[in-house]
Write an enzyme that holds these catalytic residues in place. Structure first.
Site, PDB file in Angstrom:
ATOM      1  N   CYS A  37       0.825  -1.207   0.000  1.00 56.04           N
ATOM      2  CA  CYS A  37       0.000   0.000   0.000  1.00 56.04           C
ATOM      3  C   CYS A  37       0.862   1.261   0.000  1.00 56.04           C
ATOM      4  CB  CYS A  37      -0.860   0.032   1.254  1.00 56.04           C
ATOM      5  SG  CYS A  37      -1.990  -1.347   1.376  1.00 56.04           S
TER       6      CYS A  37
ATOM      7  N   ARG B  21       5.667   0.227  -6.053  1.00 60.36           N
ATOM      8  CA  ARG B  21       5.601  -0.622  -4.865  1.00 60.36           C
ATOM      9  C   ARG B  21       4.711  -1.841  -5.098  1.00 60.36           C
ATOM     10  NH1 ARG B  21       6.293   2.534   0.193  1.00 60.36           N
ATOM     11  NH2 ARG B  21       4.664   1.279   1.143  1.00 60.36           N
TER      12      ARG B  21
ATOM     13  N   TRP C 230      -2.613  -2.735  -1.671  1.00 61.95           N
ATOM     14  CA  TRP C 230      -2.097  -4.078  -1.966  1.00 61.95           C
ATOM     15  C   TRP C 230      -2.831  -4.996  -0.993  1.00 61.95           C
ATOM     16  CZ3 TRP C 230       0.676  -7.879   0.712  1.00 61.95           C
ATOM     17  CH2 TRP C 230       1.313  -8.840  -0.080  1.00 61.95           C
TER      18      TRP C 230
ATOM     19  N   GLY D  34      -0.499  -0.873   6.445  1.00 64.59           N
ATOM     20  CA  GLY D  34      -0.181  -1.717   7.596  1.00 64.59           C
ATOM     21  C   GLY D  34      -1.267  -2.743   7.835  1.00 64.59           C
TER      22      GLY D  34
ATOM     23  N   LYS E  16      14.248 -15.431  -8.648  1.00 69.64           N
ATOM     24  CA  LYS E  16      14.006 -14.530  -9.796  1.00 69.64           C
ATOM     25  C   LYS E  16      13.036 -15.178 -10.775  1.00 69.64           C
ATOM     26  CE  LYS E  16      14.990 -11.563  -8.706  1.00 69.64           C
ATOM     27  NZ  LYS E  16      15.641 -10.962  -7.610  1.00 69.64           N
TER      28      LYS E  16
ATOM     29  N   HIS F   4      19.159 -36.184  -1.322  1.00 74.24           N
ATOM     30  CA  HIS F   4      18.326 -36.319  -0.121  1.00 74.24           C
ATOM     31  C   HIS F   4      16.883 -35.906  -0.384  1.00 74.24           C
ATOM     32  CE1 HIS F   4      21.920 -37.236   2.142  1.00 74.24           C
ATOM     33  NE2 HIS F   4      22.503 -36.247   1.494  1.00 74.24           N
TER      34      HIS F   4
HETATM   35  C1  F6R Z   1      12.936 -10.307  -4.922  1.00 77.16           C
HETATM   36  C2  F6R Z   1      12.734  -9.135  -4.091  1.00 77.16           C
HETATM   37  C3  F6R Z   1      12.336  -9.353  -2.682  1.00 77.16           C
HETATM   38  C4  F6R Z   1      13.078  -8.351  -1.769  1.00 77.16           C
HETATM   39  C5  F6R Z   1      12.585  -8.482  -0.331  1.00 77.16           C
HETATM   40  C6  F6R Z   1      13.325  -7.570   0.601  1.00 77.16           C
HETATM   41  O1  F6R Z   1      13.293  -9.965  -6.223  1.00 77.16           O
HETATM   42  O2  F6R Z   1      12.844  -8.031  -4.533  1.00 77.16           O
HETATM   43  O3  F6R Z   1      12.586 -10.655  -2.286  1.00 77.16           O
HETATM   44  O4  F6R Z   1      14.440  -8.604  -1.867  1.00 77.16           O
HETATM   45  O5  F6R Z   1      11.223  -8.202  -0.275  1.00 77.16           O
HETATM   46  O6  F6R Z   1      13.125  -6.241   0.269  1.00 77.16           O
HETATM   47  P1  F6R Z   1      14.107  -5.120   0.781  1.00 77.16           P
HETATM   48  O7  F6R Z   1      15.429  -5.386   0.149  1.00 77.16           O
HETATM   49  O8  F6R Z   1      13.492  -3.844   0.338  1.00 77.16           O
HETATM   50  O9  F6R Z   1      14.191  -5.242   2.264  1.00 77.16           O
END
Ligand code: F6R
Length: 609
Positions: free
Chosen positions: A2, A27, A75, A102, A485, A504
């Site tokens: 959000c 975002r 979101w 939040g 990714k 395993h």
């Molecule tokens: C994956 C990705 C997420 C962020 C994770 C942490 O491509 O972007 O896994 O790495 O949400 O976000 P930050 O780095 O902003 O704390």
């Protein structure tokens, strides 16, 4: 996640306000809305879908001017991404509008009580209760009602509040979810994220935990949750405007992958001087670093993979005990961090709720906090004793690419700095690794030049139903990152595994329909990887190998190969391997027609737990 954008000041056109909200698009969101006021008239509109659609539905109002406004991108957490659940939410009595970031943890309990008092609810959200709760305390002063309401709320909340009875005020509340105010000539901009206001304001007021701001046309008044006045500190904003230009690339993600040689070069320039590591600004003294015995590293997602690489590198070059964990685990674990230990938090955004919570826990136990972060004014940077800025520049694509390699470069340099201070690395060894770090941008360019070939390989693999990514040692985290990714942008199930663990369990997956990406540069574990590849080949798995050109063994077992330059110090090869994996994931997702820059369900900045 959000996003909140708000305004209080001289009249501004709606189109201008919507442009502000657009700065938060990166975002990730699923619906959006606006409440705006001027000269006795209110505009209230929400939509599921993109801001552009909201804008289209308001074509006849775009040039209308407003002096108070709250806008929001949602979101979904509680309730589907539909119009009814979009913000702003309006109280069922007393006409109070709220936007919320939040999660309100006690919303069900509060909802029950408010229903008994006759308040009605239209949405499935936790957020709607904040509007009704504030309304239940409203007796003519909106700030007084907010002071009373926030005491009843549990969870994380950044709020923007507008009362139809006092539309000349915007109220802002911060509790475990970031919020700041940009001060400009025309008035005050409220935002959950600095990029939304960098082009609008020169100064910012960062709300502290449990602070409430009352914005009128000329003034910001700050209070704590008890209604006690607090000092307003305006700080200069010194980050550049976020570029929203793809510069000829089809997606931001691709542009950001290609920016890596440049931003890594910048990183080297910032943290070296005369070819020597230079962390001159670091607030951790040599005396402290010499004595440090335990290091804890925390992060989420991709940033956690940077922590993982760092653990391998530090363990090789220092005598320090290194513990890593994802922030969502660290924050609830009884981990043994003590006074004087070093706690490193890594984050692109600097606003990740779990990482901030883990950091606060370590801080309470008097550990020294070092953050590695891409946003100078972020909550993480502000909460830390010391800060290493990753100069990746704003990352717009939701999938992290250049921020990751910049984190890695900063961390490699920091580890060498630490090992030098602790005398656990020879000068020659350090200088040779450093020399090779300087060559990384050039080597990355060589991989980028193979983009067409990688795209062709990706075509052959795009129909695979599931992927296994295997690596060993310092490239086990690369396997995790490659799998992350691929799954986040292509939605193909992908798992990262240490190759030695294959027997395993994961080996059961392998048949002629499954794809296995094997990361096998010629390091001291190369022979072990060769054995793993043979085992996969014997089971007819489709192999994509990431190897060095000098490799004489692996090509005969592989279906496809991506070559990466051979390094003298393979421990820094994650900086190369990942570029090949990023391009591969990108091309697979593109072949499948996926929404690469804003994958479904994902958010760029995860500000809730
Ligand atoms: C994956 C990705 C997420 C962020 C994770 C942490 O491509 O972007 O896994 O790495 O949400 O976000 P930050 O780095 O902003 O704390």
């Amino acid at each position: 996640m959000c996003g909140i954008f708000g305004y209080r000041g001289k009249d501004l056109q709606l189109v201008y306000l919507l442009e502000g909200l657009k700065k938060l698009e990166y975002r990730g969101y699923d619906s959006c809305g606006v409440i705006a006021y001027n000269l006795g008239k209110f505009l209230c509109k929400k939509n599921s879908g993109k801001i552009e659609e909201l804008k289209e539905s308001l074509t006849d109002k775009l040039n209308n001017k407003y002096s108070s406004a709250l806008l929001h991108t949602r979101w979904a957490t509680h309730g589907k991404p539909i119009k009814l659940n979009a913000h702003p939410h309006k109280s069922s009595k007393k006409n109070i509008h709220v936007v919320h970031n939040g999660i309100i943890e006690n919303y069900l309990e509060l909802k029950k009580k408010l229903k008994k008092k006759g308040y009605k609810f239209k949405s499935d959200t936790d957020s709607e209760i904040t509007a009704n709760l504030i309304a239940s305390f409203y007796k003519g002063s909106i700030e007084e009602a907010v002071f009373s309401a926030v005491k009843k709320l549990k969870g994380a909340f950044a709020l923007g509040v507008l009362s139809e009875f006092e539309p000349d005020k915007i109220i802002a509340v911060r509790h475990k979810s970031p919020l700041l105010i940009g001060a400009a000539a025309e008035g005050f901009f409220l935002a959950s994220d600095l990029p939304a206001i960098v082009s609008l304001a020169k100064e910012a007021v960062y709300l502290k935990e449990k602070q409430i701001a009352v914005l009128s046309a000329e003034k910001i008044k700050l209070y704590d949750f008890n209604g006690k006045r607090a000092k307003v500190n305006k700080e200069k904003i010194n980050i550049k405007t976020v570029s929203t230009n793809k510069k000829g690339f089809k997606h931001f993600m691709l542009k950001e992958i290609y920016q890596q040689p440049k931003v890594l070069r910048d990183t080297l320039d910032i943290y070296t001087k005369n070819n020597q590591i230079n962390f001159g600004q670091l607030k951790l003294t040599k005396k402290y670093l010499k004595g440090v015995k335990n290091i804890f590293i925390t992060a989420c997602g991709t940033a956690f993979h940077a922590a993982h690489v760092t653990k391998y590198f530090l363990e090789r070059h220092t005598n320090i005990k290194v513990e890593i964990d994802t922030s969502s685990e660290f924050r609830y674990r009884d981990f043994n961090v003590n006074k004087g230990d070093l706690f490193i938090a890594i984050s692109q955004s600097g606003e990740t709720a779990d990482t901030l919570a883990a950091l606060k826990k370590a801080k309470k136990r008097k550990a020294k906090i070092l953050s590695i972060c891409n946003v100078i004014g972020s909550s993480l940077a502000r909460e830390s004793d010391s800060f290493i800025y990753t100069p990746a520049g704003p990352e717009i694509g939701v999938a992290s690419t250049k921020a990751y390699t910049t984190q890695l470069m900063c961390l490699y340099l920091f580890c060498l700095h630490l090992a030098t201070i602790k005398n656990t690395i020879s000068k020659t060894n350090k200088n040779n690794i450093l020399k090779e770090l300087f060559k990384i941008p050039l080597y990355q360019k060589k991989i980028l030049r193979q983009n067409k070939k990688i795209a062709m390989i990706a075509k052959k693999f795009s129909k695979a139903g599931c992927f296994l990514f295997l690596g060993r040692g310092i490239n086990f985290p690369s396997a995790l990152e490659g799998a992350l990714k691929l799954k986040e942008i292509s939605y193909i199930p992908a798992e990262g595994y240490p190759a030695g663990e294959m027997k395993h369990g994961p080996i059961a997956l392998i048949d002629e329909y499954r794809a296995v990406v094997c990361i096998a540069p010629m390091d001291d574990l190369h022979e072990k990887m060769v054995s793993n590849l043979q085992e996969i080949k014997a089971r007819r798995g489709k192999i994509l190998a990431i190897i060095n050109p000098a490799d004489a063994e692996i090509p005969s077992f592989s279906n496809q190969i991506i070559y990466i330059p051979k390094l003298k110090f393979q421990e820094i090869s994650p900086l190369l391997v990942v570029v090949a994996l990023q391009l591969f994931a990108y091309s697979v997702a593109k072949n499948l027609g996926a929404e690469i820059d804003q994958p479904r369900n994902l958010a760029k900045s995860v500000t809730v737990e």
